[in-house]
Design an enzyme around this catalytic site. Structure first.
Site, PDB file in Angstrom:
ATOM      1  N   ARG A  57     -20.660  32.577  18.232  1.00  0.00           N
ATOM      2  CA  ARG A  57     -20.962  32.310  19.655  1.00  0.00           C
ATOM      3  C   ARG A  57     -19.909  31.540  20.432  1.00  0.00           C
ATOM      4  NH1 ARG A  57     -24.359  36.369  19.350  1.00  0.00           N
ATOM      5  NH2 ARG A  57     -26.427  35.866  18.538  1.00  0.00           N
ATOM      6  N   HIS A 172     -21.248  49.015  14.191  1.00  0.00           N
ATOM      7  CA  HIS A 172     -22.654  48.835  14.595  1.00  0.00           C
ATOM      8  C   HIS A 172     -23.077  50.201  15.101  1.00  0.00           C
ATOM      9  CE1 HIS A 172     -25.930  46.693  16.976  1.00  0.00           C
ATOM     10  NE2 HIS A 172     -25.903  47.885  17.548  1.00  0.00           N
ATOM     11  N   ASP A 298     -25.627  39.027   9.312  1.00  0.00           N
ATOM     12  CA  ASP A 298     -25.692  39.295  10.759  1.00  0.00           C
ATOM     13  C   ASP A 298     -26.270  38.053  11.446  1.00  0.00           C
ATOM     14  OD1 ASP A 298     -25.347  40.458  13.192  1.00  0.00           O
ATOM     15  OD2 ASP A 298     -26.927  41.958  12.979  1.00  0.00           O
TER      16      ASP A 298
HETATM   17  O1  DOR Z   1     -29.748  41.433  16.341  1.00  0.00           O
HETATM   18  C1  DOR Z   1     -28.574  41.457  16.678  1.00  0.00           C
HETATM   19  N1  DOR Z   1     -27.971  40.389  17.238  1.00  0.00           N
HETATM   20  N2  DOR Z   1     -27.885  42.574  16.495  1.00  0.00           N
HETATM   21  C2  DOR Z   1     -26.647  42.741  16.989  1.00  0.00           C
HETATM   22  O2  DOR Z   1     -26.104  43.797  16.814  1.00  0.00           O
HETATM   23  C3  DOR Z   1     -25.998  41.684  17.778  1.00  0.00           C
HETATM   24  C4  DOR Z   1     -26.558  40.370  17.447  1.00  0.00           C
HETATM   25  C5  DOR Z   1     -26.189  39.298  18.429  1.00  0.00           C
HETATM   26  O3  DOR Z   1     -25.023  39.186  18.801  1.00  0.00           O
HETATM   27  O4  DOR Z   1     -27.081  38.522  18.809  1.00  0.00           O
HETATM   28 ZN    ZN Z   2     -23.926  41.508  14.342  1.00  0.00          ZN
HETATM   29 ZN    ZN Z   3     -24.744  44.789  15.060  1.00  0.00          ZN
END
Ligand code: DOR
Ligand code: ZN
Ligand code: ZN
Length: 420
Positions: A57, A172, A298
């Site tokens: 982030r 993705h 993830d």
């Molecule tokens: O659940 C998810 N969150 N899938 C994604 O592909 C992106 C990720 C995010 O950046 O929050």
């Molecule tokens: Zn991701």
């Molecule tokens: Zn993703």
């Protein structure tokens, strides 16, 4: 430093591990005393865990997570090395952002943090990002994570350029026109809850496309967070005919099903969505037979403000770094699907091999990245205790086995569990 009298994954018996100058100097028994010793009794040593798919982030969404808070969560989860996705603000689509992440990672000094560059500028799907410059600055892969590159032609070019620079595309897989605003899996539970569903084909069509490109071009491709039974089968068949495809899944896809959405708990909202029991079983089968090479989190930390809203408006994602090992060990090893050595392969050796990273093996002469775990300790997941800023986990209250006690990076203890 010596880790004394510890079990080592994949070996019989107990050993002393001697660490010198950031490398594993010797693995033996009865090694002479050192000034610093870790009592390894009751613990199992793994090559440092590697998570090749996390969201940190920073820059841009520091309210959700920072490089520092994410790195703290990583070492608490046993990870010595993580790769961070480019969907930050600004997007990591150039050498400046790649360098910034590396600089912050070095200042924080916890685990190794490897940036992943975007495939297109701003992740807008129009122009390729500066791939060579990002590689030179230290990007270890490319991804448009959060979405797919909609244009197949552009994706083909991306794979070719990526390969020229020795990088892989991590895909993705999501056809936006099929998702069409869906927030959960299309099925019984979407009907029950009235939440808009997204069909498997939204994921599968893109998995198939990436496989077609990899096959036609003779280039490697990596499929992110596989969640469907049909996606597992597409990858299995592609591998059987020699396509250079690798794949990952996440603990939530082999632990939960869309039955969890009936609670309307927005912590169950994730992309791709939780699927059905037949998908969950297929993901486990895929891990077992090698179709799915590795386990990633993830890790998608979000602030409570992004989750404490109506399901339709909540952000997608699960904060996963601090529960990944225990969920995987509990669900896969204790339930008999994988051996401990296979789990170590999925959580360390394979991601290192897929991205060409150091580590992934616990051996003499190798880098001293180690994770020491008490496999018998049972504990209850409490997201409020996460050191990640993202407390968004659907696993609160679940009892799991396997507690990380020490995380050692380049021979230095970067995490030690505080004893109560
Ligand atoms: O659940 C998810 N969150 N899938 C994604 O592909 C992106 C990720 C995010 O950046 O929050
Ligand atoms: Zn991701
Ligand atoms: Zn993703």
């Amino acid at each position: 430093m010596i880790v004394r009298d510890v079990e080592i994954v994949g070996r019989e018996g107990r050993y002393d591990i001697e660490i010198q100058g950031g490398r594993i100097a010797r693995i033996g028994s009865g090694l002479p005393a050192a000034s610093k010793e870790i009592d390894g009794r009751g613990l199992t040593a793994f090559a440092g865990l590697i998570d090749m798919h996390v969201h940190l982030r920073e820059p841009g969404f520091e309210k959700k997570e920072t490089i520092e808070s994410g790195a703290r969560a990583a070492v608490r989860g046993g990870f010595t090395q993580i790769c961070c996705m480019p969907n930050t603000k600004p997007v990591c689509d150039n050498k400046v952002v790649v360098s910034y992440i590396k600089m912050r990672a070095a200042e924080v000094g916890l685990c190794k943090i490897r940036p992943i560059g975007a495939i297109t500028e701003g992740q807008e799907g129009k122009n390729l990002a500066a791939i060579g410059a990002m590689k030179a600055a230290g990007a270890v892969a490319l991804s448009e994570d959060g979405k797919s590159v909609a244009s197949t032609g552009l994706m083909a070019n991306a794979m070719m350029y990526a390969s020229d620079f020795g990088l892989k595309c991590l895909c993705h897989c999501e056809d936006a026109s099929l998702v069409d605003g869906g927030v959960v899996n299309d099925g019984y539970y979407s009907t029950l809850t009235g939440l808009k569903g997204s069909i498997r084909a939204a994921e599968d069509a893109m998995i198939a496309r990436e496989i077609c490109l990899a096959e036609s071009l003779g280039l490697p491709v990596h499929i992110c967070h596989v969640s469907t039974y049909s996606g597992v089968q597409l990858i299995r068949e592609a591998k059987a005919r020699g396509v250079r495809v690798t794949a990952e899944t996440c603990p939530h896809y082999f632990t939960l099903t869309d039955a969890a959405i009936a609670s309307f708990d927005t912590n169950t909202k994730v992309n791709p969505p939780l699927r059905e029991e037949k998908d969950r079983r297929a993901v486990v089968e895929g891990l077992k037979d090698g179709t799915i090479d590795c386990i990633v989190t993830d890790h998608a930390p979000h602030h409570a403000d992004d989750k404490n809203v109506e399901y339709n408006f909540a952000a997608f994602g699960i904060s996963g770094l601090e529960t990944s090992f225990a969920l995987s060990y509990t669900k896969l090893v204790r339930e008999g699907a994988l051996t401990l050595a296979q789990l170590a392969e999925k959580m360390s050796t394979a991601p290192a091999a897929i991205l060409g990273l150091e580590g992934g093996k616990l051996e003499e002469g190798g880098v001293a990245d180690l994770t020491l775990i008490d496999l018998n300790e049972k504990w209850k997941i409490d997201p409020a205790q996460f050191v990640s800023k993202g407390k968004n986990s659907p696993f609160g209250g679940m009892e799991v086995y396997g507690r990380v006690k020490y995380t050692v990076v380049d021979g230095d203890i970067k995490y030690e569990e505080k004893r109560a």
